[in-house]
Every structure is written in C-alpha cells, then in structure tokens.
Design a protein around this motif. Structure first.
Motif, PDB file in Angstrom:
ATOM      1  N   ARG A  37      21.652 105.476  84.990  1.00 44.71           N
ATOM      2  CA  ARG A  37      21.278 104.539  83.645  1.00 44.71           C
ATOM      3  C   ARG A  37      22.474 104.497  82.747  1.00 44.71           C
ATOM      4  O   ARG A  37      22.737 103.277  82.092  1.00 44.71           O
ATOM      5  N   MET A  40      24.236 101.745  84.713  1.00 44.55           N
ATOM      6  CA  MET A  40      23.774 100.443  84.182  1.00 44.55           C
ATOM      7  C   MET A  40      24.198  99.777  83.119  1.00 44.55           C
ATOM      8  O   MET A  40      24.437  98.648  82.582  1.00 44.55           O
ATOM      9  N   ASP A  41      24.344 100.611  81.993  1.00 47.39           N
ATOM     10  CA  ASP A  41      24.496 100.182  80.542  1.00 47.39           C
ATOM     11  C   ASP A  41      25.930  99.734  80.539  1.00 47.39           C
ATOM     12  O   ASP A  41      26.404  98.839  80.004  1.00 47.39           O
ATOM     13  N   SER A  43      27.670  98.271  83.041  1.00 50.98           N
ATOM     14  CA  SER A  43      27.662  97.048  83.687  1.00 50.98           C
ATOM     15  C   SER A  43      27.044  95.916  83.210  1.00 50.98           C
ATOM     16  O   SER A  43      27.002  95.066  83.912  1.00 50.98           O
ATOM     17  N   ASP A  44      26.673  95.841  82.199  1.00 54.36           N
ATOM     18  CA  ASP A  44      25.860  94.955  81.341  1.00 54.36           C
ATOM     19  C   ASP A  44      26.901  93.802  81.162  1.00 54.36           C
ATOM     20  O   ASP A  44      27.838  93.850  80.530  1.00 54.36           O
TER      21      ASP A  44
END
Length: 74
Positions: A37, A40-41, A43-44
């Motif tokens: 998570r 993913m944050d 790679s925003d």
C-alpha cells in the motif's frame, strides 16, 4: 416460514465467514500489505512531490539568504 428463517441464518453465516476470512488475511499478511500500500501511494501519478509541506517545514526558520545564496554578478 422455516425456509425463510434458514436462508437468513445461512446468509448471516456466509457473511460472517467472509468477514472472518478477510480479517484473518489482513492480520496474517499485514507487513506485506503495508509495504504494498505504501508503494502504491508513492507511485500515484497525480501526486506532485513538490507540493509536500514536510520538506519546507525544516526551512521555515531560515532566512531567504540561507535558503538561496546570493548570486554573483559578472
């Protein structure tokens, strides 16, 4: 009437089992899920790191001269 009651109980048991299974997976894989998570944050594509205020807070007490040194005129 008994058929309705049995189907309601079965539905409640299925939802309870799904919720328990989801929580068990969350707790079992918590370290890996947190890493995933967080990555993913990071790679925003719509996130602009220049907008972060945490880096600017350390420079808040400095004067303008300390942050940007004077330029030499040739």
């Amino acid at each position: 009437m008994a058929k309705n009651n049995n189907s309601l109980k079965s539905t409640a048991v299925v939802f309870g089992a799904l919720a328990f299974g989801w929580l068990a997976i969350e707790f079992a894989f918590k370290p890996w899920l947190d890493k995933a998570r967080a990555s993913m944050d990071k790679s925003d594509p719509s996130h602009d790191p220049d907008d972060d205020t945490t880096d600017q807070s350390s420079e808040a007490g400095k004067s303008h001269v300390d942050v940007d040194p004077p330029q030499k005129n040739n």
